[in-house]
Write a protein that holds these residues in place. Sequence first.
Motif, PDB file in Angstrom:
ATOM      1  N   PHE A 132      37.210 -59.585 -62.350  1.00 19.00           N
ATOM      2  CA  PHE A 132      38.197 -60.589 -62.753  1.00 19.00           C
ATOM      3  C   PHE A 132      39.472 -59.938 -63.285  1.00 19.00           C
ATOM      4  O   PHE A 132      40.587 -60.363 -62.950  1.00 19.00           O
ATOM      5  CB  PHE A 132      37.606 -61.525 -63.817  1.00 19.00           C
ATOM      6  CG  PHE A 132      36.570 -62.454 -63.261  1.00 19.00           C
ATOM      7  CD1 PHE A 132      36.853 -63.214 -62.126  1.00 19.00           C
ATOM      8  CD2 PHE A 132      35.327 -62.577 -63.858  1.00 19.00           C
ATOM      9  CE1 PHE A 132      35.902 -64.066 -61.606  1.00 19.00           C
ATOM     10  CE2 PHE A 132      34.374 -63.431 -63.331  1.00 19.00           C
ATOM     11  CZ  PHE A 132      34.660 -64.182 -62.203  1.00 19.00           C
ATOM     12  N   VAL A 133      39.310 -58.905 -64.116  1.00 17.33           N
ATOM     13  CA  VAL A 133      40.485 -58.239 -64.689  1.00 17.33           C
ATOM     14  C   VAL A 133      41.304 -57.601 -63.562  1.00 17.33           C
ATOM     15  O   VAL A 133      42.522 -57.763 -63.483  1.00 17.33           O
ATOM     16  CB  VAL A 133      40.056 -57.179 -65.724  1.00 17.33           C
ATOM     17  CG1 VAL A 133      41.238 -56.315 -66.115  1.00 17.33           C
ATOM     18  CG2 VAL A 133      39.467 -57.861 -66.953  1.00 17.33           C
ATOM     19  N   GLU A 164      31.358 -57.395 -63.215  1.00 17.86           N
ATOM     20  CA  GLU A 164      31.919 -58.720 -63.005  1.00 17.86           C
ATOM     21  C   GLU A 164      33.206 -58.906 -63.799  1.00 17.86           C
ATOM     22  O   GLU A 164      34.194 -59.425 -63.295  1.00 17.86           O
ATOM     23  CB  GLU A 164      30.893 -59.784 -63.399  1.00 17.86           C
ATOM     24  CG  GLU A 164      31.319 -61.132 -62.917  1.00 17.86           C
ATOM     25  CD  GLU A 164      30.195 -62.149 -63.020  1.00 17.86           C
ATOM     26  OE1 GLU A 164      29.120 -61.806 -63.526  1.00 17.86           O
ATOM     27  OE2 GLU A 164      30.439 -63.287 -62.606  1.00 17.86           O
ATOM     28  N   GLY A 165      33.170 -58.422 -65.051  1.00 19.17           N
ATOM     29  CA  GLY A 165      34.383 -58.471 -65.870  1.00 19.17           C
ATOM     30  C   GLY A 165      35.492 -57.678 -65.217  1.00 19.17           C
ATOM     31  O   GLY A 165      36.651 -58.117 -65.173  1.00 19.17           O
ATOM     32  N   HIS A 223      37.267 -55.991 -69.849  1.00 19.61           N
ATOM     33  CA  HIS A 223      36.294 -56.227 -68.789  1.00 19.61           C
ATOM     34  C   HIS A 223      34.880 -56.318 -69.348  1.00 19.61           C
ATOM     35  O   HIS A 223      33.919 -56.484 -68.597  1.00 19.61           O
ATOM     36  CB  HIS A 223      36.370 -55.124 -67.740  1.00 19.61           C
ATOM     37  CG  HIS A 223      36.112 -53.757 -68.292  1.00 19.61           C
ATOM     38  ND1 HIS A 223      36.783 -53.276 -69.377  1.00 19.61           N
ATOM     39  CD2 HIS A 223      35.241 -52.797 -67.914  1.00 19.61           C
ATOM     40  CE1 HIS A 223      36.343 -52.049 -69.645  1.00 19.61           C
ATOM     41  NE2 HIS A 223      35.411 -51.733 -68.787  1.00 19.61           N
ATOM     42  N   ASP A 224      34.724 -56.169 -70.711  1.00 14.52           N
ATOM     43  CA  ASP A 224      33.418 -56.267 -71.340  1.00 14.52           C
ATOM     44  C   ASP A 224      32.403 -55.306 -70.716  1.00 14.52           C
ATOM     45  O   ASP A 224      31.211 -55.603 -70.659  1.00 14.52           O
ATOM     46  CB  ASP A 224      32.862 -57.699 -71.244  1.00 14.52           C
ATOM     47  CG  ASP A 224      33.688 -58.670 -72.070  1.00 14.52           C
ATOM     48  OD1 ASP A 224      34.169 -58.243 -73.131  1.00 14.52           O
ATOM     49  OD2 ASP A 224      33.849 -59.822 -71.639  1.00 14.52           O
TER      50      ASP A 224
END
Lengths: 390, 287
Positions: free
Chosen positions: A42-43, A38-39, A33-34
Motif C-alpha cells: 500500500f505504501v 501488505e503494508g 508499512h508496519d
Amino acid sequence: MFIPFLYELRSRKVPVGATEAVALSKALLAGLHDSSLEGFYFVARALLVHDEKHLDAFDQAFAKHFQGIESQSLELTEQLLEWVREARQPDRVLTPEEKALLDQLDLETLEKLFQERLREQRERHDRGNKWVGTAGTSPFGNSGKTDREGFKVGEGAGLKSAVRKAGERAYKEYRDDLVLDTRQMQVALRKLRAFAREGAHDELDLDRTISETARNLGDLEVVLRPPRKSNTRVILLMDVGGSMDPFAHLVSRLFTAAKKATHFRELRTYYFHNCVYGRVYQHASFRDPIPLSQLFAETDRRYKLIVVGDALMAPWELMSVSGWSDDEGLEGVVHLMRLREHYPASCWLNPEPPSSWWQSTIDVIRKVFPMYPLTLEGLGDAVGQLTKAR
Amino acid sequence: MKAGAPVVTLQGMRFKGTESYLTSESLRSAVDCAVALQRPLLVKGEPGTGKTLLAEAIAKATGFQLLTWNVKSTTKAQDGLYVYDAVQRLHDSRFNDKDVRDIRQYIRLGPLGEAFAAPERRVLLIDEIDKADLEFPNDLLHEIDRMRFRVIETDEEVVAKVRPIVVITSNNEKDLPDAFLRRCVFHFIEFPDRDLMQRIVDVHHPELSDAMVDQALSVFYELRAFTRLRKRPSTSELIDWLAALKSAGISNVKLDAQLPFIGALLKREQDLMAFADQFGNRAPKRA
C-alpha cells in the motif's frame, strides 16, 4: 531492498525515479508499512504510482517481483475470466459418489495444479471436472457445485495477501493502451482545443485599464476585453453498418464523448458506409445526404476532420464509381483524397487492432490518412497530430 | 494511539477514518504517507466515492480546521495565494475615502495563503483541481513545495509556520502535469466492494433491516454490472435511493421493470431507456 523493484516498474513504463525512491525510503524509515509485505504494497503504491493507468502495471510488477507469478499465465487468465463471466449454465446436483471422488487438496498443490492447467488449457470448458470453467467440479472455476476447497476464478475471490491482490489485477480497465470509455475519451478530446479572444467585451483588462487611466490623468478609464473562448471546429465522420457492427458500441461512446465536449466551438457529425463517395449522411440510417461539394463549401480548412472506420471493404468499393449524380464520376479513394486535401488537420481512427492493418484496403487508406488505433493511446496520438497540423 | 485522543503532533499519527467515513486499508496507508512525508495527497476516483468527504474526515480525525478551495474553470493559481484588488484601489483614489497609500488594505489572501498564514495547522482541500486550466497545477508547484510565496505588491513573504495537510481531488477531466504528480502521494479510490458498501449503508441507514439492505445491494451491483449504462450509479445514489425506499415504506425490491424510484439510481435518459429495454420484457404480462 526495493531498488530492483523500481527498475522492474520502469521496465513496465511506470515513471519512477530518484524522487520516488527517496520518498519511499523515508516512509519505510517512518515505519508506515508496519513491517509487513501488505503494508509495503500500500505504501509503495501510494508513493510510486501517480496515475490510475499505471496501477495495473504496478500490480503486475509487484506480483512478479515478490513472488514470480508468470506474466504469461496472467494473460491466459484474462481469457479464462471471459469464459467464466459468460457462463450462464444452470447448476446441476452432484451425486454423493461424485463428491467423494473430490478429495480435499491443500492450497499449495492447488496452486501448482492451477498454473499447470493454465498452461495446458486452450479452450472454454463448462461443467467438466478438470479444466477451469463454470458449473463444474474441477477445483478451479466459478459457480462450482461443491463445498470443497478450490480456486475461485473471477470476481469475489476472497484472496487476502498483497501478492495475491496484485495478481488479481483489479486495475486493468484503467490501462491506457486498452480501448476506451466515454470519460477517458472526453479527456483525450479535451486536448483538442485552441483559445481565441472573441465575443462580448466583459473581462477587465487590468494592464490596459491602468495605462489608460494614467493617460487620462488619473481619472478611471476601465478597459474591457472579450474572454478567451475555444475556437476548435470538428467534423466527425463515422462508418456505420456491416463490418463496423461489432464496434458500434465503441463508436457510440466516442460520439457521446465528442457531443459532451463543451470546448468545441462547433461539432458536425456525418455518417458513411464502408467508403465515402460523393455524399455523406446526417443520420446513421443514411437519411438526409449532403454532397461533399456542399460540405466543402460550408466548412473550410480550419475544421479538424476525424474519420472513424475499420477501413475494411471489398477492394472494388474503394476503386469504383458509385453512379450517383453527385459522385462526379470519381472513385471512392479519390473522394477520400479530396477530404484529406481539404482538411489538412485530419486523421483516421481504426477500431481494428494495428496488427491487422496489413489488409489491402486498410493499407491503401493508411496511405491517404494518418491512421491511429481507437484506443486511449491512439486517440491521444491522433489529437496530438491534429493540433500540430495547420 | 488511543482512539479519540486529541492529536497534538503529527509524529506517529495514524488515520483511522471517522464514525461516518469508512476507509479501506490502502486509503489509510496513503493518508499516513501524505501526513508523514508532508506531501499533498492527490485523490482520484469515480464520482460519488467520497473524495471530497475525505478531507472533512481528516480534519475531523485530526481536529484541525478545514479550508476549502473550490476550483472552477476560471480559477487561476494566483487566486489561491492572494488577490490584489486594483480596481477598488483606483476607485477609492478618486474619492479619497481611504488611505490608498496603504496597499495592504487591497490585498486579500486566498485559501492557500490563509492556510500558510494561519497560526496553527490547517487541512486544505483543493477540490476538483482538474476543472481549472491545464497550467494551473504547474503554477502551484513552487508554493506547495516550499510552502511560501511573496506578495509582490508589498514585498512581504508569506511563509507557512506549520505545513498544512493538503488534499487535492481530481475527477480526471484533464491529465495533470508529471512534475506536479511527482510531488504528490497518489490514491485512487476504488468503488467499494459489497462488504464495505454494506458497512457504509449501515452507517447512513442503521434502521433498515438486513434483508432489505441485502436485496437493495444485490439490485445495485447487478445494475452496475449492466454494461450498457453510460453512467453507473454510485454510492451517493444508492444512499439516496435507500432513503427514498425507506420513506415510501417499501420493504422488498427486485431488479425488474417495476423497480421503484429508478430515477434515483439512473440519471440519464439513454440509461433509463436501456434499462427498460433490458428488463421491460421480463415483466409479467397482465391482462
